[in-house]
Structures are given as structure tokens and as C-alpha cells.
Design a protein around this motif. Structure first.
Motif, PDB file in Angstrom:
ATOM      1  N   LEU A 242      45.822   9.883  -0.959  1.00 19.43           N
ATOM      2  CA  LEU A 242      45.295   9.625  -1.805  1.00 19.43           C
ATOM      3  C   LEU A 242      43.602  10.406  -2.373  1.00 19.43           C
ATOM      4  CD1 LEU A 242      43.339   7.207   1.053  1.00 19.43           C
ATOM      5  CD2 LEU A 242      44.622   6.760  -1.388  1.00 19.43           C
ATOM      6  N   GLN A 243      44.447  11.521  -2.070  1.00 17.89           N
ATOM      7  CA  GLN A 243      43.827  12.321  -2.878  1.00 17.89           C
ATOM      8  C   GLN A 243      43.975  12.434  -4.135  1.00 17.89           C
ATOM      9  OE1 GLN A 243      44.922  15.564   0.096  1.00 17.89           O
ATOM     10  NE2 GLN A 243      42.876  15.483   1.449  1.00 17.89           N
ATOM     11  N   LYS A 244      45.171  12.816  -4.408  1.00 18.76           N
ATOM     12  CA  LYS A 244      45.847  12.783  -5.545  1.00 18.76           C
ATOM     13  C   LYS A 244      45.455  12.034  -6.982  1.00 18.76           C
ATOM     14  CE  LYS A 244      50.780  14.148  -4.136  1.00 18.76           C
ATOM     15  NZ  LYS A 244      51.699  14.167  -3.699  1.00 18.76           N
ATOM     16  N   VAL A 245      45.298   9.888  -5.996  1.00 19.70           N
ATOM     17  CA  VAL A 245      45.519   9.250  -7.238  1.00 19.70           C
ATOM     18  C   VAL A 245      44.034   9.487  -6.966  1.00 19.70           C
ATOM     19  CG1 VAL A 245      43.850   6.817  -6.464  1.00 19.70           C
ATOM     20  CG2 VAL A 245      46.840   7.864  -5.758  1.00 19.70           C
ATOM     21  N   ARG A 246      42.902  10.185  -6.513  1.00 20.12           N
ATOM     22  CA  ARG A 246      41.261   9.566  -6.802  1.00 20.12           C
ATOM     23  C   ARG A 246      41.289  11.057  -7.972  1.00 20.12           C
ATOM     24  NH1 ARG A 246      36.845  13.893  -3.628  1.00 20.12           N
ATOM     25  NH2 ARG A 246      35.218  13.024  -4.081  1.00 20.12           N
ATOM     26  N   SER A 247      42.015  11.943  -7.774  1.00 14.53           N
ATOM     27  CA  SER A 247      42.299  12.810  -8.668  1.00 14.53           C
ATOM     28  C   SER A 247      42.753  12.282 -10.167  1.00 14.53           C
ATOM     29  CB  SER A 247      42.476  14.590  -8.497  1.00 14.53           C
ATOM     30  OG  SER A 247      43.473  13.910  -8.352  1.00 14.53           O
ATOM     31  N   ARG A 248      43.282  10.909  -9.882  1.00 17.88           N
ATOM     32  CA  ARG A 248      44.182  11.201 -11.547  1.00 17.88           C
ATOM     33  C   ARG A 248      43.383  10.131 -11.888  1.00 17.88           C
ATOM     34  NH1 ARG A 248      49.444  11.076  -8.668  1.00 17.88           N
ATOM     35  NH2 ARG A 248      48.498   9.116  -8.230  1.00 17.88           N
ATOM     36  N   TYR A 249      42.358   9.081 -10.754  1.00 19.86           N
ATOM     37  CA  TYR A 249      40.951   8.727 -11.308  1.00 19.86           C
ATOM     38  C   TYR A 249      40.295   9.029 -12.051  1.00 19.86           C
ATOM     39  CZ  TYR A 249      40.937   4.058  -8.891  1.00 19.86           C
ATOM     40  OH  TYR A 249      41.005   2.044  -8.206  1.00 19.86           O
ATOM     41  N   GLN A 250      39.964  10.444 -11.774  1.00 18.64           N
ATOM     42  CA  GLN A 250      38.598  11.295 -13.022  1.00 18.64           C
ATOM     43  C   GLN A 250      39.342  12.109 -14.049  1.00 18.64           C
ATOM     44  OE1 GLN A 250      38.544  14.220 -10.003  1.00 18.64           O
ATOM     45  NE2 GLN A 250      37.091  12.784  -8.833  1.00 18.64           N
ATOM     46  N   GLU A 251      40.267  12.205 -13.425  1.00 19.04           N
ATOM     47  CA  GLU A 251      41.316  12.388 -15.003  1.00 19.04           C
ATOM     48  C   GLU A 251      41.018  11.273 -16.046  1.00 19.04           C
ATOM     49  OE1 GLU A 251      45.864  13.380 -15.281  1.00 19.04           O
ATOM     50  OE2 GLU A 251      45.779  13.538 -17.201  1.00 19.04           O
ATOM     51  N   ALA A 252      41.442   9.811 -15.733  1.00 17.20           N
ATOM     52  CA  ALA A 252      41.331   8.530 -16.596  1.00 17.20           C
ATOM     53  C   ALA A 252      40.277   8.414 -16.750  1.00 17.20           C
ATOM     54  CB  ALA A 252      42.418   6.993 -15.578  1.00 17.20           C
ATOM     55  N   PHE A 253      39.132   8.882 -16.043  1.00 18.34           N
ATOM     56  CA  PHE A 253      37.993   8.078 -16.771  1.00 18.34           C
ATOM     57  C   PHE A 253      37.540   8.923 -17.994  1.00 18.34           C
ATOM     58  CE2 PHE A 253      36.699   6.592 -12.043  1.00 18.34           C
ATOM     59  CZ  PHE A 253      37.165   5.306 -12.620  1.00 18.34           C
ATOM     60  N   ARG A 254      37.407  10.529 -17.279  1.00 18.23           N
ATOM     61  CA  ARG A 254      37.280  11.591 -18.401  1.00 18.23           C
ATOM     62  C   ARG A 254      37.904  10.969 -20.242  1.00 18.23           C
ATOM     63  NH1 ARG A 254      38.289  15.549 -14.478  1.00 18.23           N
ATOM     64  NH2 ARG A 254      40.225  15.438 -15.555  1.00 18.23           N
ATOM     65  N   LEU A 255      39.241  10.662 -19.797  1.00 19.27           N
ATOM     66  CA  LEU A 255      40.165  10.566 -21.044  1.00 19.27           C
ATOM     67  C   LEU A 255      39.762   9.179 -21.894  1.00 19.27           C
ATOM     68  CD1 LEU A 255      42.587  10.957 -22.667  1.00 19.27           C
ATOM     69  CD2 LEU A 255      43.925   9.228 -21.182  1.00 19.27           C
ATOM     70  N   LEU A 256      39.203   8.537 -21.178  1.00 21.58           N
ATOM     71  CA  LEU A 256      38.471   6.943 -22.435  1.00 21.58           C
ATOM     72  C   LEU A 256      37.601   6.869 -21.304  1.00 21.58           C
ATOM     73  CD1 LEU A 256      41.178   4.984 -19.972  1.00 21.58           C
ATOM     74  CD2 LEU A 256      41.249   5.651 -22.859  1.00 21.58           C
ATOM     75  N   GLU A 257      36.313   7.662 -21.337  1.00 29.19           N
ATOM     76  CA  GLU A 257      34.825   7.290 -21.069  1.00 29.19           C
ATOM     77  C   GLU A 257      34.319   6.997 -22.477  1.00 29.19           C
ATOM     78  OE1 GLU A 257      33.242  11.724 -19.756  1.00 29.19           O
ATOM     79  OE2 GLU A 257      34.649  12.621 -21.680  1.00 29.19           O
ATOM     80  N   ASP A 258      34.496   7.269 -23.844  1.00 32.59           N
ATOM     81  CA  ASP A 258      34.412   6.928 -24.812  1.00 32.59           C
ATOM     82  C   ASP A 258      34.672   5.319 -25.358  1.00 32.59           C
ATOM     83  OD1 ASP A 258      32.891   9.015 -25.223  1.00 32.59           O
ATOM     84  OD2 ASP A 258      34.635  10.070 -26.678  1.00 32.59           O
TER      85      ASP A 258
END
Ligand SMILES: Nc1ncnc2c1ncn2[C@@H]1O[C@H](COP(=O)(O)OP(=O)(O)OP(=O)(O)O)[C@@H](O)[C@H]1O
Ligand SMILES: Cc1cn([C@H]2C[C@H](O)[C@@H](COP(=O)(O)O)O2)c(=O)[nH]c1=O
Length: 211
Positions: free
Chosen positions: A163-179
Motif C-alpha cells: 500500500l505504501q508503494k501504491v500510494r507513491s505510484r498514485y502520486q506519480e500518476a497524478f503528477r504526470l496527468l495533472e494537466d
């Protein structure tokens, strides 16, 4: 003026409170005059049921096959002529969906590249982007405590380090797709009521902007 119907997605790691908040948001929006349809992924279709059997350890397969099954489950979820999300939106329902493509980006990107996942989900993205992706952000230790209390058995992703890894991968995806995506963050470590109020505020603002 008639309420514009919305497609609202709730995202978060396991045990973050998505089901609890889906139910509360449904009640609040129904009181505000919306016609509501709630749904979830993996779905309860034959494809979604196969995925659940993999997660319950009844069926064994490869993680790349799981990523592809989610792509198929999502397309059926959108396009099914009987109860698909697109049909429900055309019928005037506001749809609240517990998980959508950001779950695949967060959960499947350990074994499959994020770029592949985004490309593989591009038909879904083009068919229907959420009016908002609401991410309930919770400390994985708290969500594990909740899951251990709540569940007699845990699924394959439900352990602290994952779950720690999943949380950081959510953050990575949000950063990539924020626009490209409308993403709203809610602090999931608060009480049920505080989270529910924060989510309702986000959805009300969306509704006001679209009227
Ligand atoms: N804000 C909160 N404070 C304390 N407990 C909560 C809170 N929100 C939910 N819970 C409890 O935590 C457990 C998990 O909540 P819930 O099932 O809503 O999470 P979920 O994100 O849908 O989980 P999953 O992804 O595993 O299906 C439940 O027992 C629920 O009652
Ligand atoms: C949509 C989606 C879901 N998952 C995983 C995440 C959870 O561990 C399970 C089941 O979901 P629930 O909310 O706990 O019922 O499915 C995933 O790995 N990839 C996805 O795209």
C-alpha cells in the motif's frame, strides 16, 4: 434549472474509505435532487468476477494479464448496452464510481510500465474522463489497521509495504496527468463526517461551475 449529471470517481488505496464515502455522497446528492447510480471496479461482470477470483487466490495468472483484464473490464463497464456507465449518464444519472483508470496506473505499474497502462486505457480516457477524480489520501498504516479490523481475509494487494508503494505510484500518476485530468485531494485521515463534507464541497463547486 435541471441539475447537470456528473461522472465522479473516488480513488484511494485499499481501506481509504471509498465505499463509506460513496454511500454518503450518494445520500447527499440524492437530497440535492440528483438521480444517482453508484458502481465500482473491478465490476461484478464476468470479467470483473475473474479479476476478483485472481485477487482471492482462487485463480492464478500473471500480473500483465491482470493489467489487460482491467482494461477489458473497464471498457465493458463503460460500454455495456444494459448497464454501462455511458448509458446511465445518457439516462440522466449522476454516476459515482469507486475506482477507475487511476487505480490501474497505481496498482499495475509495478509490473507494467505506466506509459503502457495509460496507452492501453486510452479508449476509456477518450470515451469518458471523470468530471473529477477525488483521491482520498490516507496513511497506509491507518488503512491497514482498518482493514485488519474489518476483514476476515485480505486480498493480494492488501499489505503495508504494497500500500505504501501504491500510494507513491498514485502520486506519480497524478503528477504526470495533472494537466489532463481534474484531480481533487481529500485528507483521508479525518473523521468520516469531515471527509464527507470535504467531498461534498468539491462536488458542489463542480456543479456550480457547470450551471
Ligand atoms: N474516516 C474514517 N475513520 C475511521 N474508520 C473509517 C473511516 N472511513 C472508513 N472507515 C472504516 O474503514 C474500513 C474501510 O472502509 P471502506 O470499506 O469504506 O474503504 P474502501 O476504500 O472502500 O476499502 P477497499 O478499497 O478495500 O474496498 C471500514 O470498516 C470503514 O467503516
Ligand atoms: C480498478 C482497479 C482495482 N485494483 C485493485 C485494487 C484493490 O486492491 C482491488 C479491489 O478493489 P476494492 O476497492 O478493494 O474492492 O482491486 C487494481 O489493481 N487495478 C484496478 O484498475
Amino acid at each position: 434549472m435541471a441539475k447537470k449529471n456528473l461522472f465522479i470517481v473516488l480513488e484511494g488505496i485499499d481501506g481509504s474509505g471509498k465505499s463509506t464515502q460513496t454511500k454518503l455522497l450518494k445520500e447527499k446528492l440524492a437530497k440535492a435532487g440528483h438521480k444517482l447510480y453508484t458502481t465500482f471496479e473491478p465490476t461484478d461482470s464476468p470479467i470483473g468476477s475473474l479479476i476478483r477470483n485472481i485477487f482471492n487466490r482462487r485463480v492464478v495468472t500473471d500480473n500483465r494479464a491482470i493489467a489487460a483484464l482491467f482494461v477489458a473490464d473497464r471498457l465493458d463497464h463503460l460500454l455495456n448496452p444494459v448497464n454501462g456507465i455511458i448509458k446511465k449518464l445518457e439516462e440522466g444519472y449522476t454516476v459515482i464510481c469507486d475506482r477507475y483508470y487511476f487505480s490501474s496506473y497505481a496498482y499495475q505499474s509495478e509490473e507494467v510500465s505506466l506509459n503502457w497502462l495509460i496507452e492501453a486505457n486510452s479508449i476509456s480516457q477518450n470515451l469518458l474522463k471523470p468530471d473529477v477524480n477525488i483521491y482520498i489520501d490516507i496513511d497506509p498504516e491507518i488503512s491497514m489497521e482498518r482493514l485488519n479490523k474489518d476483514r476476515s481475509s485480505l486480498e493480494i494487494f492488501e499489505n503495508l509495504s504494497n500500500l505504501q508503494k501504491v500510494r507513491s505510484r498514485y502520486q506519480e500518476a497524478f503528477r504526470l496527468l495533472e494537466d489532463k485530468e481534474n484531480i481533487a485531494f481529500v485528507d483521508g485521515n479525518q473523521s468520516v463526517e469531515e471527509i464527507s463534507n470535504a467531498i461534498f464541497d468539491i462536488v458542489s463547486a463542480l456543479q456550480n461551475n457547470q450551471e
